[in-house]
Design a protein around this motif. Structure first.
Motif, PDB file in Angstrom:
ATOM      1  N   PHE A   1     -11.749  -0.742   1.616  1.00 20.47           N
ATOM      2  CA  PHE A   1     -11.489  -0.404   2.679  1.00 20.47           C
ATOM      3  C   PHE A   1     -10.520   1.930   3.145  1.00 20.47           C
ATOM      4  O   PHE A   1     -11.071   1.838   3.688  1.00 20.47           O
ATOM      5  CB  PHE A   1     -10.782  -0.583   4.838  1.00 20.47           C
ATOM      6  CG  PHE A   1     -11.500  -1.720   4.073  1.00 20.47           C
ATOM      7  CD1 PHE A   1     -13.207  -1.514   4.638  1.00 20.47           C
ATOM      8  CD2 PHE A   1     -11.349  -3.118   3.961  1.00 20.47           C
ATOM      9  CE1 PHE A   1     -13.757  -2.758   5.982  1.00 20.47           C
ATOM     10  CE2 PHE A   1     -11.749  -4.364   4.206  1.00 20.47           C
ATOM     11  CZ  PHE A   1     -12.899  -3.764   4.823  1.00 20.47           C
ATOM     12  N   GLY A   2     -10.358   1.569   1.702  1.00 25.82           N
ATOM     13  CA  GLY A   2     -10.115   3.625   1.222  1.00 25.82           C
ATOM     14  C   GLY A   2      -8.659   2.791   0.789  1.00 25.82           C
ATOM     15  O   GLY A   2      -7.659   2.058   1.305  1.00 25.82           O
ATOM     16  N   GLY A   3      -7.924   3.984   0.533  1.00 26.85           N
ATOM     17  CA  GLY A   3      -6.580   4.230   0.253  1.00 26.85           C
ATOM     18  C   GLY A   3      -6.981   3.845  -2.156  1.00 26.85           C
ATOM     19  O   GLY A   3      -7.683   4.058  -2.368  1.00 26.85           O
ATOM     20  N   ASP A   4      -5.899   4.074  -2.469  1.00 22.37           N
ATOM     21  CA  ASP A   4      -5.490   3.874  -4.054  1.00 22.37           C
ATOM     22  C   ASP A   4      -5.290   2.311  -4.209  1.00 22.37           C
ATOM     23  O   ASP A   4      -4.692   2.527  -5.356  1.00 22.37           O
ATOM     24  CB  ASP A   4      -4.386   4.634  -3.960  1.00 22.37           C
ATOM     25  CG  ASP A   4      -3.172   4.724  -3.997  1.00 22.37           C
ATOM     26  OD1 ASP A   4      -2.642   2.985  -2.851  1.00 22.37           O
ATOM     27  OD2 ASP A   4      -2.161   5.493  -4.401  1.00 22.37           O
ATOM     28  N   ALA A   5      -5.143   1.453  -3.885  1.00 22.35           N
ATOM     29  CA  ALA A   5      -4.803   0.761  -3.489  1.00 22.35           C
ATOM     30  C   ALA A   5      -3.472  -0.170  -4.729  1.00 22.35           C
ATOM     31  O   ALA A   5      -2.845  -1.861  -4.960  1.00 22.35           O
ATOM     32  CB  ALA A   5      -6.061   0.089  -4.556  1.00 22.35           C
ATOM     33  N   VAL A   6      -2.776   0.966  -4.802  1.00 24.23           N
ATOM     34  CA  VAL A   6      -1.241   0.619  -5.254  1.00 24.23           C
ATOM     35  C   VAL A   6      -0.353   1.654  -4.294  1.00 24.23           C
ATOM     36  O   VAL A   6       0.261   0.276  -3.881  1.00 24.23           O
ATOM     37  CB  VAL A   6      -1.429   1.056  -6.646  1.00 24.23           C
ATOM     38  CG1 VAL A   6      -0.028   1.065  -6.873  1.00 24.23           C
ATOM     39  CG2 VAL A   6      -2.044   0.685  -7.503  1.00 24.23           C
ATOM     40  N   ARG A   7      -0.273   2.215  -3.505  1.00 28.52           N
ATOM     41  CA  ARG A   7       0.817   2.768  -2.900  1.00 28.52           C
ATOM     42  C   ARG A   7       0.023   3.205  -1.542  1.00 28.52           C
ATOM     43  O   ARG A   7       0.646   2.838  -0.109  1.00 28.52           O
ATOM     44  CB  ARG A   7       0.934   4.253  -3.182  1.00 28.52           C
ATOM     45  CG  ARG A   7       1.751   3.346  -5.164  1.00 28.52           C
ATOM     46  CD  ARG A   7       2.682   4.869  -5.276  1.00 28.52           C
ATOM     47  NE  ARG A   7       1.842   5.422  -5.228  1.00 28.52           N
ATOM     48  CZ  ARG A   7       0.885   6.810  -6.244  1.00 28.52           C
ATOM     49  NH1 ARG A   7       1.785   5.907  -7.778  1.00 28.52           N
ATOM     50  NH2 ARG A   7       0.319   7.670  -6.185  1.00 28.52           N
ATOM     51  N   GLU A   8      -0.111   3.470  -1.092  1.00 27.10           N
ATOM     52  CA  GLU A   8      -1.149   4.260  -0.033  1.00 27.10           C
ATOM     53  C   GLU A   8      -2.739   3.503   0.794  1.00 27.10           C
ATOM     54  O   GLU A   8      -3.330   3.080  -0.129  1.00 27.10           O
ATOM     55  CB  GLU A   8      -1.527   5.797   0.000  1.00 27.10           C
ATOM     56  CG  GLU A   8      -1.940   6.608   1.245  1.00 27.10           C
ATOM     57  CD  GLU A   8      -1.812   8.103   0.600  1.00 27.10           C
ATOM     58  OE1 GLU A   8      -2.787   8.732   1.407  1.00 27.10           O
ATOM     59  OE2 GLU A   8      -0.811   8.896   0.196  1.00 27.10           O
ATOM     60  N   SER A   9      -2.428   3.750   1.523  1.00 26.95           N
ATOM     61  CA  SER A   9      -3.824   2.668   2.806  1.00 26.95           C
ATOM     62  C   SER A   9      -4.980   3.881   3.371  1.00 26.95           C
ATOM     63  O   SER A   9      -3.679   4.462   3.903  1.00 26.95           O
ATOM     64  CB  SER A   9      -3.305   1.547   2.609  1.00 26.95           C
ATOM     65  OG  SER A   9      -2.547   1.608   3.723  1.00 26.95           O
ATOM     66  N   SER A  10      -5.711   3.442   4.099  1.00 26.51           N
ATOM     67  CA  SER A  10      -6.120   4.326   4.974  1.00 26.51           C
ATOM     68  C   SER A  10      -6.146   3.678   6.044  1.00 26.51           C
ATOM     69  O   SER A  10      -4.829   2.531   6.369  1.00 26.51           O
ATOM     70  CB  SER A  10      -7.893   4.694   4.893  1.00 26.51           C
ATOM     71  OG  SER A  10      -8.197   3.115   4.917  1.00 26.51           O
ATOM     72  N   GLY A  11      -5.855   4.456   7.006  1.00 28.71           N
ATOM     73  CA  GLY A  11      -6.425   3.975   8.050  1.00 28.71           C
ATOM     74  C   GLY A  11      -7.237   2.778   8.508  1.00 28.71           C
ATOM     75  O   GLY A  11      -6.473   1.932   9.589  1.00 28.71           O
ATOM     76  N   LEU A  12      -8.556   2.936   8.067  1.00 30.36           N
ATOM     77  CA  LEU A  12      -9.123   1.574   8.271  1.00 30.36           C
ATOM     78  C   LEU A  12      -8.863   0.095   7.493  1.00 30.36           C
ATOM     79  O   LEU A  12      -8.682  -0.727   8.233  1.00 30.36           O
ATOM     80  CB  LEU A  12     -10.677   1.679   8.237  1.00 30.36           C
ATOM     81  CG  LEU A  12     -11.614   0.234   8.099  1.00 30.36           C
ATOM     82  CD1 LEU A  12     -11.568   0.498   9.622  1.00 30.36           C
ATOM     83  CD2 LEU A  12     -12.961   0.764   6.919  1.00 30.36           C
ATOM     84  N   SER A  13      -8.180   0.445   6.528  1.00 31.99           N
ATOM     85  CA  SER A  13      -6.898  -0.137   6.271  1.00 31.99           C
ATOM     86  C   SER A  13      -5.342  -0.773   6.709  1.00 31.99           C
ATOM     87  O   SER A  13      -5.920  -2.484   7.116  1.00 31.99           O
ATOM     88  CB  SER A  13      -6.101   0.056   4.482  1.00 31.99           C
ATOM     89  OG  SER A  13      -7.713   0.387   3.694  1.00 31.99           O
ATOM     90  N   ARG A  14      -5.383  -0.203   7.605  1.00 37.77           N
ATOM     91  CA  ARG A  14      -4.116  -0.164   8.060  1.00 37.77           C
ATOM     92  C   ARG A  14      -4.497  -1.312   9.400  1.00 37.77           C
ATOM     93  O   ARG A  14      -3.874  -1.639  10.117  1.00 37.77           O
ATOM     94  CB  ARG A  14      -3.426   0.712   8.760  1.00 37.77           C
ATOM     95  CG  ARG A  14      -2.857   1.136   7.575  1.00 37.77           C
ATOM     96  CD  ARG A  14      -1.514   2.957   7.879  1.00 37.77           C
ATOM     97  NE  ARG A  14      -0.291   2.331   8.478  1.00 37.77           N
ATOM     98  CZ  ARG A  14       0.081   3.415   9.129  1.00 37.77           C
ATOM     99  NH1 ARG A  14      -0.151   4.568   8.681  1.00 37.77           N
ATOM    100  NH2 ARG A  14       1.210   3.090   9.828  1.00 37.77           N
ATOM    101  N   VAL A  15      -5.360  -0.980   9.735  1.00 37.59           N
ATOM    102  CA  VAL A  15      -6.243  -1.708  10.636  1.00 37.59           C
ATOM    103  C   VAL A  15      -6.534  -3.046  10.523  1.00 37.59           C
ATOM    104  O   VAL A  15      -6.614  -4.121  11.355  1.00 37.59           O
ATOM    105  CB  VAL A  15      -7.947  -0.806  11.263  1.00 37.59           C
ATOM    106  CG1 VAL A  15      -8.348  -1.843  12.916  1.00 37.59           C
ATOM    107  CG2 VAL A  15      -7.292   0.212  12.441  1.00 37.59           C
TER     108      VAL A  15
END
Length: 73
Positions: free
Chosen positions: A33-47
């Motif tokens: 759902f987006g992000g770099d899969a290590v440190r940072e996540s996208s808004g959709l991932s946070r949902v």
């Protein structure tokens, strides 16, 4: 029953995600759902993470349910 099943599915997804993080340091949810899969996540991932967390909290009720075995009459 539908909400309980959905909560269980989300808890299983969360558990599998943590397994992958623990074994391979790879975040499936961020990868999908987006992000770099290590440190940072996208808004959709946070949902998705928030929904999984809410499902986990909801699932606590299963610990305290009094289930009677089904009897055949």
């Amino acid at each position: 029953m539908g909400l309980s099943r959905l909560a269980l599915i989300l808890v299983i997804i969360g558990a599998l995600n943590w397994l992958l993080i623990g074994l391979f340091q790879w975040d499936l949810v961020s990868s999908l759902f987006g992000g770099d899969a290590v440190r940072e996540s996208s808004g959709l991932s946070r949902v998705i993470y928030a929904l999984i967390g809410l499902a986990g909290l909801y699932s606590i009720k299963f610990l305290f349910e009094n289930r009677e075995p089904a009897r055949a009459d």
